[in-house]
Design a protein around this motif. Sequence first.
Motif, PDB file in Angstrom:
ATOM      1  N   ILE A  61      -3.785   4.057   7.324  1.00 32.94           N
ATOM      2  CA  ILE A  61      -5.030   3.824   6.592  1.00 32.94           C
ATOM      3  C   ILE A  61      -5.326   5.002   5.674  1.00 32.94           C
ATOM      4  O   ILE A  61      -5.757   4.836   4.526  1.00 32.94           O
ATOM      5  N   THR A  62      -5.088   6.218   6.172  1.00 30.19           N
ATOM      6  CA  THR A  62      -5.326   7.411   5.369  1.00 30.19           C
ATOM      7  C   THR A  62      -4.401   7.461   4.165  1.00 30.19           C
ATOM      8  O   THR A  62      -4.839   7.759   3.039  1.00 30.19           O
ATOM      9  N   ALA A  63      -3.117   7.155   4.381  1.00 28.73           N
ATOM     10  CA  ALA A  63      -2.166   7.162   3.262  1.00 28.73           C
ATOM     11  C   ALA A  63      -2.549   6.111   2.226  1.00 28.73           C
ATOM     12  O   ALA A  63      -2.498   6.366   1.011  1.00 28.73           O
ATOM     13  N   GLY A  64      -2.940   4.922   2.689  1.00 26.61           N
ATOM     14  CA  GLY A  64      -3.385   3.890   1.766  1.00 26.61           C
ATOM     15  C   GLY A  64      -4.666   4.275   1.055  1.00 26.61           C
ATOM     16  O   GLY A  64      -4.826   4.024  -0.147  1.00 26.61           O
ATOM     17  N   GLY A  65      -5.595   4.911   1.799  1.00 27.31           N
ATOM     18  CA  GLY A  65      -6.844   5.351   1.195  1.00 27.31           C
ATOM     19  C   GLY A  65      -6.631   6.414   0.137  1.00 27.31           C
ATOM     20  O   GLY A  65      -7.300   6.413  -0.911  1.00 27.31           O
ATOM     21  N   VAL A  66      -5.704   7.326   0.387  1.00 27.19           N
ATOM     22  CA  VAL A  66      -5.389   8.362  -0.603  1.00 27.19           C
ATOM     23  C   VAL A  66      -4.800   7.724  -1.854  1.00 27.19           C
ATOM     24  O   VAL A  66      -5.137   8.108  -2.985  1.00 27.19           O
ATOM     25  N   THR A  67      -3.931   6.733  -1.673  1.00 29.38           N
ATOM     26  CA  THR A  67      -3.369   6.036  -2.833  1.00 29.38           C
ATOM     27  C   THR A  67      -4.473   5.379  -3.645  1.00 29.38           C
ATOM     28  O   THR A  67      -4.497   5.466  -4.883  1.00 29.38           O
ATOM     29  N   PHE A  68      -5.422   4.744  -2.953  1.00 31.35           N
ATOM     30  CA  PHE A  68      -6.526   4.061  -3.639  1.00 31.35           C
ATOM     31  C   PHE A  68      -7.435   5.038  -4.388  1.00 31.35           C
ATOM     32  O   PHE A  68      -7.813   4.798  -5.538  1.00 31.35           O
ATOM     33  N   ALA A  69      -7.785   6.143  -3.739  1.00 28.96           N
ATOM     34  CA  ALA A  69      -8.777   7.048  -4.321  1.00 28.96           C
ATOM     35  C   ALA A  69      -8.171   8.065  -5.277  1.00 28.96           C
ATOM     36  O   ALA A  69      -8.777   8.390  -6.312  1.00 28.96           O
ATOM     37  N   ALA A  70      -6.991   8.587  -4.959  1.00 31.31           N
ATOM     38  CA  ALA A  70      -6.390   9.621  -5.802  1.00 31.31           C
ATOM     39  C   ALA A  70      -5.571   9.044  -6.940  1.00 31.31           C
ATOM     40  O   ALA A  70      -5.496   9.624  -8.027  1.00 31.31           O
ATOM     41  N   PHE A  71      -4.935   7.884  -6.688  1.00 33.41           N
ATOM     42  CA  PHE A  71      -4.063   7.280  -7.696  1.00 33.41           C
ATOM     43  C   PHE A  71      -4.390   5.795  -7.816  1.00 33.41           C
ATOM     44  O   PHE A  71      -3.585   4.931  -7.446  1.00 33.41           O
ATOM     45  N   PRO A  72      -5.587   5.459  -8.328  1.00 30.50           N
ATOM     46  CA  PRO A  72      -6.056   4.063  -8.314  1.00 30.50           C
ATOM     47  C   PRO A  72      -5.175   3.106  -9.101  1.00 30.50           C
ATOM     48  O   PRO A  72      -5.005   1.952  -8.707  1.00 30.50           O
ATOM     49  N   LYS A  73      -4.600   3.566 -10.211  1.00 34.15           N
ATOM     50  CA  LYS A  73      -3.742   2.679 -10.995  1.00 34.15           C
ATOM     51  C   LYS A  73      -2.478   2.331 -10.214  1.00 34.15           C
ATOM     52  O   LYS A  73      -2.036   1.182 -10.210  1.00 34.15           O
ATOM     53  N   THR A  74      -1.923   3.321  -9.531  1.00 36.48           N
ATOM     54  CA  THR A  74      -0.754   3.063  -8.681  1.00 36.48           C
ATOM     55  C   THR A  74      -1.108   2.073  -7.582  1.00 36.48           C
ATOM     56  O   THR A  74      -0.346   1.145  -7.296  1.00 36.48           O
ATOM     57  N   TYR A  75      -2.266   2.255  -6.966  1.00 38.94           N
ATOM     58  CA  TYR A  75      -2.713   1.357  -5.903  1.00 38.94           C
ATOM     59  C   TYR A  75      -2.845  -0.065  -6.426  1.00 38.94           C
ATOM     60  O   TYR A  75      -2.386  -1.027  -5.781  1.00 38.94           O
ATOM     61  N   ALA A  76      -3.471  -0.213  -7.597  1.00 36.73           N
ATOM     62  CA  ALA A  76      -3.700  -1.549  -8.157  1.00 36.73           C
ATOM     63  C   ALA A  76      -2.383  -2.257  -8.454  1.00 36.73           C
ATOM     64  O   ALA A  76      -2.201  -3.435  -8.108  1.00 36.73           O
ATOM     65  N   ILE A  77      -1.470  -1.559  -9.075  1.00 39.01           N
ATOM     66  CA  ILE A  77      -0.193  -2.178  -9.441  1.00 39.01           C
ATOM     67  C   ILE A  77       0.673  -2.403  -8.203  1.00 39.01           C
ATOM     68  O   ILE A  77       1.360  -3.429  -8.086  1.00 39.01           O
TER      69      ILE A  77
END
Length: 342
Positions: A61-77
């Motif tokens: 969850i933390t790794a996914g949360g970091v992807t969402f918050a720190a690198f939102p474009k990466t998370y979205a794609i």
Amino acid sequence: MDLGTIWFILWGVLWAVYFVLDGYDFGIGIIRPFFSKNDTETRIMYNAMGPFWDGNEVWLITAGGVTFAAFPKTYAIMFSSLYTPLMLLLFSLILRGVTLEFRSKVDSAGWRKLWDVCNFLGSFLPALLLGVAFANIFMGIPLDQDGILQGNLFTLLNPYGLAGGLLFVFLFAHHGALWLAQKSEGEVRERALRTAGKLWPVVAALVVLFLVMSWFMTPLFNNYLLHPALFILLLVPVAGLLLTYKYRREARPLASWVGSALLIGGAALFGVFGIFPALLPSSLNPAWSLTIENSSSTPLTLSIMLGVALVFVPIVIIYQVWAMHLFRHPVTQEDLDYDEAY
């Protein structure tokens, strides 16, 4: 060092920690159908991971949360282009969690067998999917200039991706066997050590195969050739591979498990540093890759996140160290007789 780079490193470390911790849970679930001889042994295996599995998933969850918050474009794609494999991963993890909670609720051999099958699938599939996903990330995903995947799930099931999936499955199976040896006694402990011994040559062969394939099929080594000092990172998984062999031969399962943790964590970080500064490299055109520069949040967001992480990540670490210390003893019959046991 800029904030984007700091968060890239933290992103890689969080994934590595997750693989190390939830890896032994997956591993126990993977080897269980081939290891357990009766319901008592099955319950020992469930209770060996029972107090820890949900805490271990916090790191996912933390790794996914970091992807969402720190690198939102990466998370979205990532979650749009890789929607199908990520949904399969999510449902597999849900299935495993339900298994652990439901198996002991009905006193029926058929009921327990059903959930045992679900537990195997909920352990094997995430290990395979994570390996396939990260192998494809290391190789490069066919993303176009709009971040759209040019392919489908079967595109990811290429030889290199499948090699990564098999590597993760056997890494985790070996890791889980060592954890089971540490958390059991008598014949179960000895058999778990023997199982780890049988898996070790397969793990070693797959590690070598994956590195050779990485050299010829991916740009993973480019950063290391440009900065040879980075090759020191490769010493971590190599040392882990040798240490886990040495300590298992000495019947020291905890020390051997630590060596396996170094192998898994070091291998993950070796790959992450190999793709730097990209998070999702594009195999179609490197200019279309999602990198620190084109996908990170604002400096203010990254600064606030860093402050939060410096406060709460140590709390999570302290909790997990305390839990592992509290439940450090091997699973005994007294534990199995406890009302809340699995």
